[in-house]
Design an enzyme around this catalytic site. Sequence first.
Site, PDB file in Angstrom:
ATOM      1  N   LYS A  14       0.821  -1.218   0.000  1.00 47.34           N
ATOM      2  CA  LYS A  14       0.000   0.000   0.000  1.00 47.34           C
ATOM      3  C   LYS A  14       0.854   1.268   0.000  1.00 47.34           C
ATOM      4  CE  LYS A  14      -2.201  -1.179   3.842  1.00 47.34           C
ATOM      5  NZ  LYS A  14      -1.667  -2.541   4.157  1.00 47.34           N
ATOM      6  N   ARG A  89      -9.993   0.425   8.458  1.00 43.78           N
ATOM      7  CA  ARG A  89      -9.521  -0.869   8.964  1.00 43.78           C
ATOM      8  C   ARG A  89     -10.658  -1.708   9.538  1.00 43.78           C
ATOM      9  NH1 ARG A  89      -3.907  -0.189   8.242  1.00 43.78           N
ATOM     10  NH2 ARG A  89      -2.700  -1.496   9.610  1.00 43.78           N
ATOM     11  N   ARG A 128      11.303  -5.909   4.952  1.00 43.37           N
ATOM     12  CA  ARG A 128      11.134  -4.500   5.317  1.00 43.37           C
ATOM     13  C   ARG A 128      11.744  -4.210   6.685  1.00 43.37           C
ATOM     14  NH1 ARG A 128       5.137  -2.118   5.430  1.00 43.37           N
ATOM     15  NH2 ARG A 128       5.035  -2.977   7.517  1.00 43.37           N
ATOM     16  N   ARG A 134      11.018  -1.091  11.209  1.00 48.65           N
ATOM     17  CA  ARG A 134       9.765  -0.797  11.902  1.00 48.65           C
ATOM     18  C   ARG A 134       9.580  -1.748  13.067  1.00 48.65           C
ATOM     19  NH1 ARG A 134       4.382   0.199   8.394  1.00 48.65           N
ATOM     20  NH2 ARG A 134       3.501  -1.117  10.021  1.00 48.65           N
ATOM     21  N   ARG A 145      -0.781  -9.094  13.308  1.00 49.52           N
ATOM     22  CA  ARG A 145      -1.340  -8.093  12.384  1.00 49.52           C
ATOM     23  C   ARG A 145      -2.112  -8.777  11.261  1.00 49.52           C
ATOM     24  NH1 ARG A 145       3.932  -5.327  10.987  1.00 49.52           N
ATOM     25  NH2 ARG A 145       2.749  -4.182   9.419  1.00 49.52           N
TER      26      ARG A 145
HETATM   27  O1  C5P Z   1      -1.162   0.989   8.030  1.00 52.22           O
HETATM   28  P1  C5P Z   1       0.061   0.548   8.763  1.00 52.22           P
HETATM   29  O2  C5P Z   1       0.427  -0.872   8.493  1.00 52.22           O
HETATM   30  O3  C5P Z   1       1.209   1.484   8.590  1.00 52.22           O
HETATM   31  O4  C5P Z   1      -0.341   0.615  10.312  1.00 52.22           O
HETATM   32  C1  C5P Z   1       0.562   0.250  11.316  1.00 52.22           C
HETATM   33  C2  C5P Z   1      -0.186  -0.019  12.612  1.00 52.22           C
HETATM   34  O5  C5P Z   1      -0.896   1.149  13.009  1.00 52.22           O
HETATM   35  C3  C5P Z   1      -1.238  -1.111  12.541  1.00 52.22           C
HETATM   36  O6  C5P Z   1      -0.690  -2.408  12.687  1.00 52.22           O
HETATM   37  C4  C5P Z   1      -2.121  -0.742  13.728  1.00 52.22           C
HETATM   38  O7  C5P Z   1      -1.512  -1.120  14.938  1.00 52.22           O
HETATM   39  C5  C5P Z   1      -2.106   0.781  13.656  1.00 52.22           C
HETATM   40  N1  C5P Z   1      -3.254   1.315  12.889  1.00 52.22           N
HETATM   41  C6  C5P Z   1      -4.496   1.321  13.499  1.00 52.22           C
HETATM   42  N2  C5P Z   1      -5.595   1.810  12.814  1.00 52.22           N
HETATM   43  C7  C5P Z   1      -5.454   2.282  11.555  1.00 52.22           C
HETATM   44  C8  C5P Z   1      -4.191   2.276  10.928  1.00 52.22           C
HETATM   45  C9  C5P Z   1      -3.096   1.765  11.610  1.00 52.22           C
HETATM   46  O8  C5P Z   1      -4.632   0.899  14.635  1.00 52.22           O
HETATM   47  N3  C5P Z   1      -6.536   2.767  10.894  1.00 52.22           N
HETATM   48 MG    MG Z   2       1.870   1.295   5.228  1.00 48.13          MG
END
Ligand code: C5P
Ligand code: MG
Length: 190
Positions: A14, A89, A128, A134, A145
Amino acid sequence: MINIVIFGPPGSGKGTQSKKIIEKYGYTHISTGELLRQEIASGSELGHQVEAIISKGELVSDELIIDILSNELDRLGNVPGIIFDGFPRTLNQASELKNMLSDRGTAISALLFLDVPHEVLIERLLKRKSIDGRADDTMEVIENRLRVYQQQTAPVVEFYRKQGKLRTIDGTGSVDEIFNRIDKVLQELQ
Ligand code: C5P
Ligand code: MG
């Protein structure tokens, strides 16, 4: 105004594809994961709470993320297009997003679903980790996740399918191959 949701499990590309879309189309990127990581970096009390959730691979509350997103939309004002990356989400977030955009006289144009097999996701996320470092890219957190994605996030696809907005993209291959598939869909939306 064009509003795209870029969607898929962790590691589906993404963030990478958002960058390519922005380069070509000049849309504004809203990555809710980045916004949360900024909140953590600011050292605020809220940031500490967010860190505890992200480090386990869980989701922050719908209220919190919707609040952050709504502030970001107000801050941006009128822009030609937005890429929503990492949001919605949950189903609740999807319907809130619909309301938020409709209050602002606009709507989601399409959801681009990056379809990637499980083994490829794990491979990419571990790679990554060695590049970006990260904190939530460890095997244990990655597995959680992916589980959270299946349980809470995957149902969002149906929400957009019902509205005729789902566009499934083969998310395997090189970054450029995937972008070319996305680009075809975006050209149809112009
Ligand atoms: O989208 P991304 O993978 O960068 O998000 C990293 C973390 O941020 C997710 O695993 C989650 O813990 C948190 N997150 C969330 N709600 C969202 C976006 C991200 O809790 N809408
Ligand atoms: Mg991302």
